[in-house]
Scaffold this motif. Structure first.
Motif, PDB file in Angstrom:
ATOM      1  N   ARG A 181       0.851  -1.188   0.000  1.00 39.09           N
ATOM      2  CA  ARG A 181       0.000   0.000   0.000  1.00 39.09           C
ATOM      3  C   ARG A 181       0.881   1.231   0.000  1.00 39.09           C
ATOM      4  O   ARG A 181       1.871   1.293   0.710  1.00 39.09           O
TER       5      ARG A 181
ATOM      6  N   THR B  54      -2.759   4.632   2.576  1.00 37.96           N
ATOM      7  CA  THR B  54      -2.988   4.371   3.997  1.00 37.96           C
ATOM      8  C   THR B  54      -3.311   5.660   4.743  1.00 37.96           C
ATOM      9  O   THR B  54      -4.118   5.657   5.658  1.00 37.96           O
ATOM     10  N   HIS B  55      -2.684   6.758   4.314  1.00 39.02           N
ATOM     11  CA  HIS B  55      -2.976   8.050   4.930  1.00 39.02           C
ATOM     12  C   HIS B  55      -4.431   8.444   4.650  1.00 39.02           C
ATOM     13  O   HIS B  55      -5.142   8.892   5.548  1.00 39.02           O
TER      14      HIS B  55
ATOM     15  N   SER C 125      -6.916   6.422   4.017  1.00 42.64           N
ATOM     16  CA  SER C 125      -7.790   5.540   4.789  1.00 42.64           C
ATOM     17  C   SER C 125      -7.888   6.016   6.237  1.00 42.64           C
ATOM     18  O   SER C 125      -8.972   6.043   6.817  1.00 42.64           O
ATOM     19  N   ALA C 126      -6.754   6.416   6.797  1.00 41.98           N
ATOM     20  CA  ALA C 126      -6.757   6.911   8.177  1.00 41.98           C
ATOM     21  C   ALA C 126      -7.562   8.204   8.292  1.00 41.98           C
ATOM     22  O   ALA C 126      -8.323   8.387   9.250  1.00 41.98           O
TER      23      ALA C 126
ATOM     24  N   ARG D  46      -1.100   7.596  15.146  1.00 40.73           N
ATOM     25  CA  ARG D  46      -2.036   6.803  14.343  1.00 40.73           C
ATOM     26  C   ARG D  46      -2.143   5.357  14.807  1.00 40.73           C
ATOM     27  O   ARG D  46      -3.229   4.790  14.845  1.00 40.73           O
TER      28      ARG D  46
ATOM     29  N   TRP E 137     -10.950  -2.425   9.785  1.00 43.90           N
ATOM     30  CA  TRP E 137     -10.430  -1.175   9.232  1.00 43.90           C
ATOM     31  C   TRP E 137      -9.507  -0.487  10.243  1.00 43.90           C
ATOM     32  O   TRP E 137      -8.397  -0.076   9.905  1.00 43.90           O
TER      33      TRP E 137
ATOM     34  N   ARG F  64      -6.267  -2.297  10.559  1.00 45.13           N
ATOM     35  CA  ARG F  64      -5.415  -2.065   9.377  1.00 45.13           C
ATOM     36  C   ARG F  64      -4.751  -0.696   9.445  1.00 45.13           C
ATOM     37  O   ARG F  64      -3.585  -0.540   9.083  1.00 45.13           O
ATOM     38  N   VAL F  65      -5.485   0.291   9.904  1.00 49.01           N
ATOM     39  CA  VAL F  65      -4.910   1.628  10.071  1.00 49.01           C
ATOM     40  C   VAL F  65      -3.766   1.561  11.086  1.00 49.01           C
ATOM     41  O   VAL F  65      -2.684   2.110  10.864  1.00 49.01           O
TER      42      VAL F  65
ATOM     43  N   ALA G 138      -0.751  -0.382   9.551  1.00 46.09           N
ATOM     44  CA  ALA G 138      -0.067   0.405   8.531  1.00 46.09           C
ATOM     45  C   ALA G 138       0.819   1.494   9.159  1.00 46.09           C
ATOM     46  O   ALA G 138       1.807   1.892   8.569  1.00 46.09           O
TER      47      ALA G 138
END
Length: 143
Positions: A13, A18-19, A21-22, A78, A130, A133-134, A137
């Motif tokens: 990714r 990823t940013h 998504s966060a 994060r 989710w 995953r955040v 990542a």
């Protein structure tokens, strides 16, 4: 014709993905957090009676959602924010069960109608995934 084995590998990714998504998670948490604070009556029915008066729990969960949103939005926090968000999504599950059990076809609020109330239950799983995953990542990216 010879048989060839195909293996699927996940493309790494990108940092931007990823940013994004966060930030999407932070936005969702901010929205629901604000709603808990400005329209608490909407969320009062979600609080199991065993917990006592609903309003402090509604306000508390709104503040928790805003804290998670802030933590997820900032790269430095994060990972912790993702883990806290996953825990929050698990923690509010009993409220969603309570809402489903109290739902009625003639409810004024669409959220309290059975189709909506019961359909929320399985949605908690992808939210937890989710958030994890955040968090995953963000591992190793804290500075």
């Amino acid at each position: 014709m010879p048989h060839t084995s195909r293996t699927r590998t996940r493309a790494p990714r990108s940092g931007a993905g990823t940013h994004a998504s966060a930030l999407a998670m932070a936005g969702a948490l901010t929205t629901t957090g604000i709603l808990h604070l400005v329209r608490p009556r909407t969320f009062d029915p979600l609080i199991p009676e065993a917990l006592g008066p609903a309003r402090p729990w509604v306000y508390g969960s709104g503040v928790a959602e805003l804290a998670c949103a802030a933590a997820v939005a900032l790269p430095r926090t994060r990972r912790l924010g993702g883990l806290a968000s996953a825990a929050l999504f698990v923690g509010v599950f009993p409220g969603n069960v309570t809402m489903a059990l109290k739902s009625r076809p003639d409810a004024r609020s669409v959220a309290m109608r059975p189709a909506v109330a019961w359909s929320r239950l399985p949605l908690q799983v992808p939210l937890v995934v989710w958030a994890l995953r955040v968090a995953r990542a963000a591992e190793g990216r804290e500075s």
